[in-house]
Design an enzyme around this catalytic site. Structure first.
Site, mmCIF file in Angstrom:
data_model
loop_
_atom_site.group_PDB
_atom_site.id
_atom_site.type_symbol
_atom_site.label_atom_id
_atom_site.label_comp_id
_atom_site.label_asym_id
_atom_site.label_seq_id
_atom_site.Cartn_x
_atom_site.Cartn_y
_atom_site.Cartn_z
ATOM 1 N N ALA A 129 -4.830 -21.015 49.222
ATOM 2 C CA ALA A 129 -5.669 -20.494 50.165
ATOM 3 C C ALA A 129 -5.043 -20.053 51.514
ATOM 4 C CB ALA A 129 -6.722 -21.699 50.308
ATOM 5 N N THR B 12 -13.208 -27.952 51.373
ATOM 6 C CA THR B 12 -13.332 -28.241 52.813
ATOM 7 C C THR B 12 -14.764 -28.754 53.209
ATOM 8 O OG1 THR B 12 -12.772 -27.773 55.041
ATOM 9 C CG2 THR B 12 -13.235 -25.831 53.587
ATOM 10 N N ASP B 13 -14.644 -29.768 54.222
ATOM 11 C CA ASP B 13 -16.107 -30.111 54.803
ATOM 12 C C ASP B 13 -16.517 -28.825 55.792
ATOM 13 O OD1 ASP B 13 -13.852 -30.113 56.935
ATOM 14 O OD2 ASP B 13 -14.268 -32.219 57.551
ATOM 15 N N GLU B 14 -15.710 -27.876 55.983
ATOM 16 C CA GLU B 14 -15.997 -26.969 56.678
ATOM 17 C C GLU B 14 -17.121 -26.055 56.463
ATOM 18 O OE1 GLU B 14 -13.033 -25.079 59.094
ATOM 19 O OE2 GLU B 14 -11.635 -26.573 59.017
ATOM 20 N N TYR C 183 -12.917 -18.322 57.723
ATOM 21 C CA TYR C 183 -12.147 -19.320 56.832
ATOM 22 C C TYR C 183 -13.275 -20.093 56.153
ATOM 23 C CZ TYR C 183 -9.949 -23.406 55.178
ATOM 24 O OH TYR C 183 -9.616 -24.790 54.489
ATOM 25 N N ALA D 274 -16.388 -19.442 55.854
ATOM 26 C CA ALA D 274 -17.285 -18.713 55.021
ATOM 27 C C ALA D 274 -16.637 -18.430 53.601
ATOM 28 C CB ALA D 274 -17.642 -17.547 55.630
ATOM 29 N N LYS E 229 -14.499 -20.067 52.205
ATOM 30 C CA LYS E 229 -14.299 -21.234 51.174
ATOM 31 C C LYS E 229 -15.494 -21.823 50.682
ATOM 32 C CE LYS E 229 -11.237 -23.685 50.471
ATOM 33 N NZ LYS E 229 -9.907 -23.695 49.485
ATOM 34 N N ARG F 287 -11.557 -22.095 71.439
ATOM 35 C CA ARG F 287 -11.507 -21.529 69.919
ATOM 36 C C ARG F 287 -13.076 -20.701 69.933
ATOM 37 N NH1 ARG F 287 -10.729 -24.760 64.614
ATOM 38 N NH2 ARG F 287 -8.486 -24.174 65.062
#
Ligand code: NAD
Ligand code: TYD
Length: 344
Positions: free
Chosen positions: A85, A127-129, A154, A156, A158, A277
């Site tokens: 990734a 990922t948790d994201e 990122y 989105a 995943k 960020r």
């Protein structure tokens, strides 16, 4: 003896993938590994340096190129584990294109090729994201069926990849398992990510850039604990299942920096607040109850023992760090942090 003998790993020259390769070679004496990796800026042959093992075959290739994947993926493969990734949020904010190509298109290409080659099981490393941001100071946690709410390009990409894996299971009956983990730390993590960046700057007496007020919370896990959880999910996870992985270790970013500086005996004045960020997620926190109860997984490292191991590795591997922090890394660093926070 494991029924997973012939294993195809993508992204195995990266941080977590290379730790997983090490774990498999140690834990599954009868396995044969194909490690398929494009060697992007994050893929590092140094991560595989001492792995001269006849059971480990490295092939350079791109997961978004079906010809290359089919050239490497053999009939009779028991399991494909997809780590490959684009993985850094800040880079996805600067430009999302490669994230869509590798993380979304690449995952679909792998799913199609896996079906074509009759691969028995497909593991997607997520990922948790994908579940967005939790409120701070709350007792809310991410569970397996928390709604998707990705906030960065990122995340989105995943999330899209997870949807494609789910669809391949539902529509074509492909045997899939999705694992989702929080922030990993440990040896061989590329120093664009917060912990190794803070650690290597501290080791060089350079300021550590902390975004915003530094109170964002991440749920940290030692990389080998994550890899052991993936191994269990690969061998015993439910077909079509999703498992959240976390070590119940929430830390604010400023506390991470203080722990590193205190352990190294460096002044806390190296912590330097910089512009936040865009869209910065406030808090991630996993509820790992399902993998603990269903697969009997537990982390082995505490935050203290994991940090000690990590710091020790970076102190002992100056050459690895020097090489990753040279060349293109310096250009990235200048672009991301400006002249104010130099890394030399
Ligand atoms: P990394 O950036 O260190 O490694 C990614 C690897 O993928 C590199 O070796 C790179 O060369 C390879 N790669 C990139 N594009 C490719 C392509 N098109 N074809 C083939 N290989 C390609 O990433 P990491 O931190 O090791 O993360 C591995 C996986 O785990 C990713 O899927 C990531 O989303 C997921 N993850 C990471 C974390 C974390 O904290 N690092 C947490 C949860 C999930
Ligand atoms: P990062 O390692 O990029 O992981 P993620 O954003 O995927 O969680 O960042 C971890 C945390 O550290 C996150 O809250 C952003 C913050 N951070 C900084 O404060 N400074 C930095 O230079 C970087 C890279 C991250």
């Amino acid at each position: 003896m494991s029924f997973m003998r012939k294993i195809f790993i993508t992204g195995g020259a990266g941080f977590i993938g290379s730790a997983f390769v090490r774990l498999l070679l140690a834990e599954l004496p009868d396995c044969e590994l194909t490690n398929f990796d494009a060697l992007t800026y994050a893929g590092n042959p140094d991560n595989l340096e001492e792995l001269h093992n006849e059971r480990h075959h490295f092939i350079q290739g791109d997961i978004a190129d079906s010809r290359e994947v089919l050239g490497a993926l053999e009939e009779g493969t028991d399991v494909l584990v997809n780590f490959a990734a684009e993985s850094h949020v800040d880079r996805s904010i600067a430009s999302a294109k490669e994230f869509i190509r590798t993380n979304v298109l690449g995952t679909q290409v792998l799913l199609d090729c896996a079906r074509q080659r009759g691969v028995r099981r497909f593991i997607q490393i997520s990922t948790d994201e994908v579940m967005g941001s939790l409120p701070e100071d709350s007792t809310a946690y991410f569970v397996e069926d928390s709604p998707f709410a990705p906030n960065s390009p990122y995340a989105a990409s995943k999330a899209a990849a997870e949807h494609l894996v789910r669809a391949a299971h539902h529509t074509f009956g492909l045997d899939t398992v999705i694992t989702r983990c929080g922030n990993n730390y440990g040896p061989r993590q590329f120093p664009e990510k917060f912990l190794p960046l803070a650690l290597s700057n501290a080791m060089n007496d350079q300021p550590i850039p902390v975004y915003g007020d530094g109170r964002n919370v991440r749920d940290w896990i030692y990389v080998d604990d994550h890899c052991r959880a993936i191994l269990l999910a690969m061998e015993n996870g439910r077909s079509g299942g999703t498992y959240n992985i976390g070590a119940r270790n929430e830390q604010q970013n400023i506390d991470v920096v203080h722990s590193l500086l205190d352990t190294l005996g460096k002044p806390r004045s190296l912590l330097s607040f910089v512009q936040d960020r865009p869209g910065h997620d406030r808090r991630y926190a996993m509820d790992p109850t399902l993998i603990e109860t269903e697969l009997n997984w537990r982390p082995r490292e505490t935050w203290e023992s994991g940090l000690q191991k990590t710091i020790h590795w970076y102190q002992e591997n100056g050459r690895w760090l020097e090489r990753t922090r040279s060349g293109a890394y310096q250009d990235y660093y200048r672009q991301q942090y400006g002249a104010e926070i130099q890394a030399t």
